[in-house]
Design an enzyme around this catalytic site. Structure first.
Site: not given
Ligand code: APR
Ligand code: PHB
Length: 394
Positions: A72, A201, A293, A297, A385
């Site tokens: 991704h 998200y 979560p 990580k 990220y």
């Protein structure tokens, strides 16, 4: 029985450590309380940083991940009814993440261990760690009603948050930092095509949601729920209805629903233990720290702990140097706190905090709006990220 490193726990941390040590010619035995099927039945996060995929390659278990995992280059953030794409590749100079479930990582590591004929004792009961403040630690356990002892040079505590290793450290030698969030994540796994080709998200008025995936035909979705909710209260139908209400109209229309393969509620916690080394006992992965979560990580941090630990042990055996084991804790903690900070922050901007009042929600929206319209803001999200390089700050 004798070995060089006794590893407690056959989750991803323990198994990866076993594999990296094996590559370096160091003997280890893994003791696991549960059965292999039980370990593989736990559904957990599924986004790997490049540092973690590199480590799986180094351990010789990356083949299936490269064939079946999904690369991704970005993800969406949805708030105020609008979706914004975080272009990870552009914002980080070409870095990406790999969507590949922790269950699959665990399965690949288990199979590699089995193929190499390396010892793992599953369903080991009453595991106890002894004398780790000396140079001759021991581990005892019971299996099929018989007691056993392993003499070793080192003990690796890879036994997760509820393990025996951290609990065996004298209270005065350890400091714990903890924050428990006032909500949990209700997760649902289904054999349905993902609603979008990338993750979404969501910060909606009704709470956080996450649209994730395991493959082109398997989806993983989450909903923020009160801590008092029980999974039995949530029928599949109720889950899908609530998820749809938290999505934007385009995604809600596209959502394909189906029966759940798994449904569970996980509390959210930030937790760090200091230090991570006690004489000849080391903590790695969830045994030493937990992140909420949001940002995925947990597994990545576990993988880098294990890399630092295997390097330190290899240095000890090959060069007779204790420099690596002496700096293990400090090195890990620096990276851990960075990831803790990001996970806490990303959690705090994406969830609804009902007790914080209306001003909190407005400030949160203003922060999100600022982040989406600032190159610096977008970069802050993206570079955290995709994760820090292994040797950051050295
Ligand atoms: N004796 C033997 N084994 C034990 C004991 C014990 N007393 N206590 C726990 N274990 C085992 C558990 O059954 C589990 O299989 O230790 C293992 C720990 O595995 P995980 O909880 O998966 O922890 P870790 O390997 O560090 O993986 C970290 O898990 O929770 C996620 O986000 C986290 O992805 C990260 C990953
Ligand atoms: C998951 O797919 O389970 C997942 C993905 C991203 C997260 C958390 C969980 O941030």
């Amino acid at each position: 029985m004798k070995t060089q490193v006794a590893i407690i726990g056959a989750g991803p941390s323990g198994l990866l450590l076993g594999q990296l040590l094996h590559k370096a010619g160091i003997d280890a035995i893994i003791l696991e309380r549960q059965s292999p099927d039980y370990v593989l039945g736990r559904i957990r996060a599924g986004v790997l940083e490049q540092v973690a995929t590199d480590l799986l390659d180094e351990a010789g278990v990356g083949q299936r991940m490269h064939a079946e995992g999904l690369v991704h280059t970005g993800f969406d953030m949805l708030f105020n009814g609008e979706r914004h794409r975080i272009d990870l590749e552009r914002l980080t100079g070409g870095r990406k993440v790999m969507v590949y479930g922790q269950t699959e990582v665990t399965r690949d590591l288990m199979e590699a261990r089995k193929a190499a004929g390396l010892p793992t004792v599953y369903e080991a009961a009453n595991v106890q760690v002894h004398d780790f403040d000396t140079t001759r630690p021991r581990v005892s356990y019971e299996k099929d009603g018989r007691s056993h002892t392993i003499e070793c040079d080192f003990i690796a505590g890879c036994d997760g948050f509820h393990g025996v290793c951290r609990a065996s450290v004298p209270r005065g030698a350890i400091q714990e930092f903890e924050k428990v969030y006032p909500f949990g994540w209700l997760g649902l796994l289904s054999d349905t095509p993902p609603v979008h080709h990338e993750l979404i998200y969501v910060n909606s008025e009704r709470g956080f949601a996450l649209c994730s995936q395991r493959s082109h035909t398997r989806s993983r979705y989450y909903l923020q729920v009160p801590l008092t909710d029980k999974v039995e209260q949530w029928s599949d139908e109720a889950f899908w209805t609530e998820l749809r209400l938290r999505l934007d109209p385009a995604a809600a229309d596209k959502l394909v629903t189906g029966p759940s393969l798994e449904k569970s509620i996980a509390p959210l916690r930030s937790f760090v233990t200091e230090p991570l080394r006690f004489g000849r006992l080391f903590l790695a992965g969830d045994a030493g720290h937990i992140v909420p979560p949001t940002g995925a990580k947990g597994l990545n941090l576990a993988a880098t702990d294990v890399k630092y630990l295997s390097n330190a042990l290899i240095e000890f055996y090959q060069e007779r140097s204790e420099a690596g084991i002496d700096s293990y804790s400090q090195r890990c903690l620096k990276r851990i706190w960075r990831a803790e900070r990001f996970s806490w922050w990303f959690t705090s901007i994406m969830h609804r905090f009902p007790d914080e009042g209306a001003i909190h929600a407005r400030l949160q929206q203003a922060e999100l709006d600022y982040l989406m319209h600032s190159e610096a803001g977008l970069k802050t999200i993206a570079e955290n990220y995709v994760g820090l390089p292994l040797d950051f700050g050295d």
